[in-house]
Design a protein around this motif. Structure first.
Motif, PDB file in Angstrom:
ATOM      1  N   CYS A 194      -4.600   3.760   0.996  1.00 15.88           N
ATOM      2  CA  CYS A 194      -5.467   3.349   2.101  1.00 15.88           C
ATOM      3  C   CYS A 194      -5.348   1.847   2.312  1.00 15.88           C
ATOM      4  CB  CYS A 194      -6.915   3.732   1.824  1.00 15.88           C
ATOM      5  SG  CYS A 194      -8.044   3.297   3.182  1.00 15.88           S
ATOM      6  N   ASN A 231      -4.579   0.968  -3.087  1.00 19.41           N
ATOM      7  CA  ASN A 231      -5.328   0.578  -1.900  1.00 19.41           C
ATOM      8  C   ASN A 231      -5.352  -0.941  -1.777  1.00 19.41           C
ATOM      9  OD1 ASN A 231      -5.969   3.304  -1.451  1.00 19.41           O
ATOM     10  ND2 ASN A 231      -7.783   3.166  -2.777  1.00 19.41           N
ATOM     11  N   VAL A 239       0.841  -1.200   0.000  1.00 16.94           N
ATOM     12  CA  VAL A 239       0.000   0.000   0.000  1.00 16.94           C
ATOM     13  C   VAL A 239       0.874   1.248   0.000  1.00 16.94           C
ATOM     14  CG1 VAL A 239      -1.644   1.344   1.363  1.00 16.94           C
ATOM     15  CG2 VAL A 239      -1.966  -1.114   1.099  1.00 16.94           C
ATOM     16  N   LEU A 250     -12.132   2.433  -1.293  1.00 14.40           N
ATOM     17  CA  LEU A 250     -11.049   1.583  -1.787  1.00 14.40           C
ATOM     18  C   LEU A 250     -11.073   1.415  -3.295  1.00 14.40           C
ATOM     19  CD1 LEU A 250     -11.030  -1.280   0.892  1.00 14.40           C
ATOM     20  CD2 LEU A 250      -9.519   0.695   0.768  1.00 14.40           C
TER      21      LEU A 250
END
Length: 634
Positions: free
Chosen positions: A472, A307, A302, A464
């Protein structure tokens, strides 16, 4: 001397070194006795490693397993003083085995000050690293001998340890008389001694190791000496604990050096608190090394870009939350932000709780950013949401703390339309696009996801699945035994995969029996080899559930089935009785049984407070305390 070569030091016969160690007087206030025990244990560990190496290369005789066959190398003296040991364990450079011409060099000795420090976890040392090579100092003195087996080697090594720790003059008749404790006691006790008789065996053990008790040798060392010496005994005092392997002896000694305050100097706890408690490690996660690696790798991806979602399922008490907490430190060190939220079955407002968690993120940003960096974030938010900045402020009030005063007043004065669910998703998506980045990734951890609802999961999917430069890392944990295959959690997993979001699913089962044994060994401050049978029983009864193991141990103490013996200085238990204990694989049953032992007043308070969920506001407790019904019991 070549600087790349380790210092050889002065070679001192082990017998001479031991005599000097006995004669050396160090003030008590300098932890003199403990330092002496640590130095002796260092030498004992080195001897054990040499014997283990020798076993693999050539047969051994009894003559080779004696104090006369070893040499201790210490730092060189710069005067003509007698070669007596110094006060620092770091002065021991190595140990040599004469007959086999083997030389053991200590590469990284444990730091004494650190080993004797008393922190929350107790002082911990560092594992000694050693290197064994052909000796350059000694001449071989091999001769004809009768080969002996490893059990006998362990017995003779136990005799060596008895001489090493007893503080008896190694050249005196008294020391020689005690050199073989088994033979010594059978002669002293005469015809009345029956090895199969329990009282007689305890009397023999007390008489045998009295020299070790007299000099306050740590109970764990006395146990090791006894377990080694009795490896050759027909009727050992603790037959399940006898040590018949030099590998086990090495492991025990290594553990003593690695954590002396936990496994060697356990009497300190009794002196401090007046009793000995189970010594659980607060910050260790047992048996989850592979899972920790998977979680850390996911976060690293990440950070590099994109994400990712990571779902963790398992029974209550399986360690889901503790597993996630191990990666939180990594996130914070890397400059990232951690948002964590535990859903409550009682409150039933999961979307509002999620929004509140994002609101707290604003406060984290405020604490970590400089005014210049905050201005950049504000400019990016203004550009991203445009006229919806006031809507962002209504959704996340803490965002105002990021704005300059003039802009703050203007934003609050602006009106806005009523927000619907789509507006909430849009605002949060734009917010995350700005505040999460490669240098500041965001980890969102939602615990007990089984108590969330579809709106929360839709927000997660919306954030996401957005194709942006945001970073994220979403982690969701849930109780796998409390959700059906139709639960929305699994629908979210499929939707994320369809949206090309990297998604992992992990189920935490019970930990392995070896890990349960490590947990119990740590809690009891006992050698792992001595707790294996108890660990096997507890593993069978708890299915390896870590939290259940801890609670089951506590329940054994409460019921007197597991107790600390002041005389022996160690924990004692009856494996047969524990094996007959009725239990259940439901940890909640064990906890409820424990709660039933509380007073009626305490149970009433717990029932009332449970109505408010997993957390209770202090104002509520203050109010209850002001009422006549609860003032006397809160």
């Amino acid at each position: 001397m070549n600087p790349d070569q380790p210092e050889l030091g002065e070679a001192v016969p082990l017998q001479t070194w031991l005599l000097g160690e006995i004669q050396k007087q160090i003030p008590v206030q300098q932890n003199g006795q403990q330092l002496s025990i640590i130095r002796k244990t260092t030498v004992a560990y080195a001897v054990a490693k040499l014997l283990r190496r020798a076993i693999t290369s050539t047969p051994l005789s009894a003559a080779k397993i004696s104090i006369d066959n070893f040499v201790v190398r210490t730092k060189k003296q710069h005067d003509n003083s007698e070669l007596l040991p110094t006060s620092s364990m770091t002065d021991i450079l190595g140990v040599d085995m004469i007959s086999e011409r083997l030389s053991l060099t200590i590469i990284e000795p444990s730091h004494v000050n650190n080993m004797l420090d008393e922190g929350e976890e107790g002082g911990t040392g560092r594992a000694i690293e050693v290197c064994i090579s052909p000796s350059q100092l000694l001449e071989s003195s091999s001769s004809a001998f009768e080969q002996i087996d490893e059990k006998t080697i362990c017995h003779l090594f136990g005799v060596m340890l008895y001489q090493l720790y007893s503080n008896l003059d190694p050249t005196s008749k008294e020391s020689l008389l005690g050199a073989d404790p088994i033979q010594n006691n059978s002669e002293q006790l005469g015809d009345d001694y029956d090895g199969a008789n329990e009282p007689a065996r305890k009397k023999a053990a007390t008489t045998t190791y009295s020299a070790l008790h007299d000099v306050n040798t740590p109970p764990s060392i006395i146990m090791l000496v006894q377990n080694l010496v009795e490896s050759k005994c027909d009727h050992p005092l603790n037959p399940q604990n006898i040590c018949t392997s030099m590998k086990e002896a090495c492991d025990d000694l290594h553990l003593l050096l690695h954590e002396p305050s936990r496994f060697m100097f356990t009497r300190k706890q009794l002196e401090r608190v007046g009793s000995v408690q189970l010594k659980f490690r607060q910050n260790r996660l047992y048996g989850r090394e592979k899972e920790m690696s998977l979680l850390s790798d996911a976060f690293n991806r990440v950070s590099a870009g994109g994400n990712e979602a990571f779902f963790i399922g398992g029974f209550s008490g399986s360690g889901k939350t503790r597993l996630v907490e191990t990666v939180m430190t990594l996130v914070e060190i890397s400059g990232g932000y951690v948002i964590k939220l535990k859903f409550d079955q009682v409150k039933g407002r999961p979307l509002l709780e999620l929004i509140s968690a994002f609101n707290e993120l604003c406060s984290l940003i405020r604490k970590k950013k400089s005014p210049q960096e905050l201005q950049i974030i504000v400019d990016q938010l203004t550009e991203s949401v445009g006229s919806d900045l006031s809507m962002l402020g209504r959704l996340l009030p803490n965002v105002y703390s990021l704005l300059p005063r003039g802009q703050l007043k203007q934003s609050r004065e602006q009106g806005g339309n009523r927000m619907n669910f789509q507006s909430v998703c849009f605002i949060l998506r734009q917010f995350m696009r700005v505040v999460s980045s490669k240098s500041h990734p965001v980890m969102l951890f939602l615990d007990d996801l089984q108590w969330s609802d579809s709106t929360v999961l839709d927000v997660i999917h919306d954030i996401l699945s957005e194709e942006t430069d945001a970073r994220c890392f979403f982690v969701g944990s849930y109780r796998s035994n409390e959700v059906s295959s139709e639960h929305a959690i699994f629908g979210l997993m499929k939707d994320l995969e369809t949206s090309k979001v990297t998604t992992q699913k992990l189920i935490l089962d019970g930990i392995k029996i070896e890990d349960v044994n490590t947990l119990i060994s740590d809690a009891l401050c006992a050698f792992p080899r001595t707790t294996r049978r108890l660990s096997t029983i507890i593993h069978e009864k708890t299915q390896g559930n870590p939290f259940f193991c801890l609670e089951f141990l506590r329940s054994l103490v409460d019921r007197g089935l597991l107790r600390h013996s002041l005389r022996q200085g160690s924990w004692e238990w009856d494996a047969e009785k524990i094996g007959l204990e009725n239990t259940t694989d439901n940890v909640l049953y064990l906890l409820s049984s424990k709660m039933n032992g509380l007073t009626n007043e305490v149970q009433t308070v717990l029932k009332v407070l449970s109505c408010f969920g997993i957390k209770v506001n202090g104002n509520i407790i203050t109010y209850l305390n002001s009422t006549s019904q609860y003032c006397d019991i809160i």
